[in-house]
Design a protein around this motif. Structure first.
Motif, PDB file in Angstrom:
ATOM      1  N   THR A  70       0.835  -1.206   0.000  1.00 16.02           N
ATOM      2  CA  THR A  70       0.000   0.000   0.000  1.00 16.02           C
ATOM      3  C   THR A  70       0.865   1.250   0.000  1.00 16.02           C
ATOM      4  N   ARG A  71       1.868   1.283   0.859  1.00 15.11           N
ATOM      5  CA  ARG A  71       2.769   2.437   0.905  1.00 15.11           C
ATOM      6  C   ARG A  71       3.539   2.596  -0.407  1.00 15.11           C
ATOM      7  N   GLU A  72       4.030   1.488  -0.961  1.00 17.16           N
ATOM      8  CA  GLU A  72       4.769   1.542  -2.222  1.00 17.16           C
ATOM      9  C   GLU A  72       3.909   2.123  -3.344  1.00 17.16           C
ATOM     10  N   LEU A  73       2.689   1.632  -3.451  1.00 18.95           N
ATOM     11  CA  LEU A  73       1.788   2.124  -4.494  1.00 18.95           C
ATOM     12  C   LEU A  73       1.472   3.598  -4.294  1.00 18.95           C
ATOM     13  N   LEU A  74       1.091   3.975  -3.095  1.00 15.70           N
ATOM     14  CA  LEU A  74       0.717   5.360  -2.827  1.00 15.70           C
ATOM     15  C   LEU A  74       1.881   6.308  -3.076  1.00 15.70           C
ATOM     16  N   LEU A  75       3.057   5.966  -2.580  1.00 17.10           N
ATOM     17  CA  LEU A  75       4.223   6.830  -2.783  1.00 17.10           C
ATOM     18  C   LEU A  75       4.579   6.964  -4.262  1.00 17.10           C
ATOM     19  N   THR A  76       4.423   5.891  -5.025  1.00 16.72           N
ATOM     20  CA  THR A  76       4.685   5.966  -6.461  1.00 16.72           C
ATOM     21  C   THR A  76       3.662   6.862  -7.153  1.00 16.72           C
ATOM     22  N   MET A  77       2.399   6.734  -6.772  1.00 15.35           N
ATOM     23  CA  MET A  77       1.354   7.584  -7.350  1.00 15.35           C
ATOM     24  C   MET A  77       1.629   9.058  -7.054  1.00 15.35           C
ATOM     25  N   VAL A  78       2.007   9.357  -5.823  1.00 10.41           N
ATOM     26  CA  VAL A  78       2.297  10.737  -5.414  1.00 10.41           C
ATOM     27  C   VAL A  78       3.509  11.273  -6.169  1.00 10.41           C
ATOM     28  N   GLU A  79       4.561  10.467  -6.237  1.00  9.14           N
ATOM     29  CA  GLU A  79       5.788  10.904  -6.907  1.00  9.14           C
ATOM     30  C   GLU A  79       5.574  11.117  -8.406  1.00  9.14           C
ATOM     31  N   GLU A  80       4.953  10.167  -9.071  1.00  9.81           N
ATOM     32  CA  GLU A  80       4.777  10.256 -10.521  1.00  9.81           C
ATOM     33  C   GLU A  80       3.840  11.398 -10.930  1.00  9.81           C
ATOM     34  N   ASN A  81       2.978  11.823 -10.016  1.00 12.64           N
ATOM     35  CA  ASN A  81       2.040  12.915 -10.317  1.00 12.64           C
ATOM     36  C   ASN A  81       2.414  14.217  -9.625  1.00 12.64           C
ATOM     37  N   GLN A  82       3.598  14.267  -9.024  1.00  9.92           N
ATOM     38  CA  GLN A  82       4.103  15.452  -8.326  1.00  9.92           C
ATOM     39  C   GLN A  82       3.056  16.054  -7.389  1.00  9.92           C
ATOM     40  N   LEU A  83       2.532  15.210  -6.485  1.00  8.95           N
ATOM     41  CA  LEU A  83       1.481  15.643  -5.565  1.00  8.95           C
ATOM     42  C   LEU A  83       2.041  16.005  -4.200  1.00  8.95           C
ATOM     43  N   SER A  84       1.335  16.877  -3.517  1.00  3.51           N
ATOM     44  CA  SER A  84       1.560  17.111  -2.096  1.00  3.51           C
ATOM     45  C   SER A  84       0.245  16.773  -1.397  1.00  3.51           C
ATOM     46  N   THR A  85       0.318  16.399  -0.139  1.00  6.04           N
ATOM     47  CA  THR A  85      -0.884  15.937   0.551  1.00  6.04           C
ATOM     48  C   THR A  85      -1.964  17.013   0.633  1.00  6.04           C
ATOM     49  N   ASP A  86      -1.602  18.285   0.598  1.00  5.69           N
ATOM     50  CA  ASP A  86      -2.626  19.331   0.669  1.00  5.69           C
ATOM     51  C   ASP A  86      -3.485  19.393  -0.594  1.00  5.69           C
ATOM     52  N   LEU A  87      -3.070  18.722  -1.671  1.00  8.45           N
ATOM     53  CA  LEU A  87      -3.857  18.674  -2.903  1.00  8.45           C
ATOM     54  C   LEU A  87      -4.802  17.475  -2.947  1.00  8.45           C
ATOM     55  N   ILE A  88      -4.637  16.539  -2.020  1.00  7.90           N
ATOM     56  CA  ILE A  88      -5.407  15.296  -2.057  1.00  7.90           C
ATOM     57  C   ILE A  88      -6.704  15.464  -1.276  1.00  7.90           C
ATOM     58  N   ALA A  89      -7.824  15.278  -1.963  1.00  8.68           N
ATOM     59  CA  ALA A  89      -9.134  15.440  -1.330  1.00  8.68           C
ATOM     60  C   ALA A  89      -9.533  14.189  -0.563  1.00  8.68           C
ATOM     61  N   SER A  90      -9.263  13.002  -1.134  1.00 10.09           N
ATOM     62  CA  SER A  90      -9.623  11.747  -0.473  1.00 10.09           C
ATOM     63  C   SER A  90      -8.979  10.580  -1.204  1.00 10.09           C
ATOM     64  N   CYS A  91      -9.087   9.409  -0.594  1.00 13.33           N
ATOM     65  CA  CYS A  91      -8.546   8.193  -1.185  1.00 13.33           C
ATOM     66  C   CYS A  91      -9.530   7.056  -0.952  1.00 13.33           C
ATOM     67  N   PHE A  92      -9.928   6.402  -2.036  1.00 10.16           N
ATOM     68  CA  PHE A  92     -10.804   5.238  -1.967  1.00 10.16           C
ATOM     69  C   PHE A  92      -9.937   4.008  -2.200  1.00 10.16           C
ATOM     70  N   ILE A  93     -10.071   3.022  -1.334  1.00  5.82           N
ATOM     71  CA  ILE A  93      -9.217   1.831  -1.341  1.00  5.82           C
ATOM     72  C   ILE A  93     -10.093   0.599  -1.493  1.00  5.82           C
ATOM     73  N   THR A  94      -9.704  -0.301  -2.395  1.00  8.52           N
ATOM     74  CA  THR A  94     -10.374  -1.601  -2.441  1.00  8.52           C
ATOM     75  C   THR A  94      -9.325  -2.700  -2.384  1.00  8.52           C
ATOM     76  N   THR A  95      -9.756  -3.853  -1.897  1.00 11.60           N
ATOM     77  CA  THR A  95      -8.923  -5.046  -1.905  1.00 11.60           C
ATOM     78  C   THR A  95      -9.746  -6.208  -2.431  1.00 11.60           C
ATOM     79  N   THR A  96      -9.067  -7.167  -3.001  1.00 11.75           N
ATOM     80  CA  THR A  96      -9.753  -8.388  -3.387  1.00 11.75           C
ATOM     81  C   THR A  96     -10.115  -9.144  -2.107  1.00 11.75           C
ATOM     82  N   PRO A  97     -11.155  -9.976  -2.148  1.00 10.43           N
ATOM     83  CA  PRO A  97     -11.619 -10.662  -0.936  1.00 10.43           C
ATOM     84  C   PRO A  97     -10.577 -11.550  -0.262  1.00 10.43           C
ATOM     85  N   ASP A  98      -9.531 -11.941  -0.986  1.00  8.23           N
ATOM     86  CA  ASP A  98      -8.494 -12.791  -0.399  1.00  8.23           C
ATOM     87  C   ASP A  98      -7.491 -12.012   0.454  1.00  8.23           C
TER      88      ASP A  98
END
Length: 123
Positions: free
Chosen positions: A24-52
């Motif tokens: 989860t951390r790896e994915l989120l940090l990559t998304m933030v880095e590749e899109n040059q985001l700062s947390t003050d720009l993030i409105a929300s985060c929706f998370i899903t997981t497979t049932p397993d």
């Protein structure tokens, strides 16, 4: 500025808290880095997981990251579809940005690249 969605997904090797949190951390940090985001720009985060994946909440890993404690997080189970990768975590970030849809970098890592090869930017 407008609100845009940024998609991402990653698979884990096994259903345990350490793997779920690390991925989860790896994915989120990559998304933030590749899109040059700062947390003050993030409105929300929706998370899903497979049932397993039920050994831990991915949201817990995000809440423990610096600057993420006030960002609204919501988790849910993903629909089981034949052929979709198992052990998969998906994120949808809602961000305030001046970027166009074409400038958004969607991130699919590990076996999750099978989900949207047309959006695959990194992995």
């Amino acid at each position: 500025m407008v609100v845009r969605g940024i998609r991402g997904a990653i698979t884990v090797e096994q259903n345990d808290a350490a793997n779920i949190h690390q991925a989860t951390r790896e994915l989120l940090l990559t998304m933030v880095e590749e899109n040059q985001l700062s947390t003050d720009l993030i409105a929300s985060c929706f998370i899903t997981t497979t049932p397993d994946l039920n050994a831990a909440f991915p949201a817990q890993a995000i809440r423990e990251m610096a600057g993420w404690d006030l960002i609204p997080l919501m988790g849910a189970l993903e629909v089981q579809v034949p052929g979709a990768p198992p052990l998969c975590i998906r994120l949808l970030l809602h961000v305030n940005t001046a970027k166009t849809q074409e400038e958004i970098q969607h991130i699919y890592l590990r076996d999750a690249v099978r989900l949207r090869p047309d959006l695959q930017q990194k992995g």
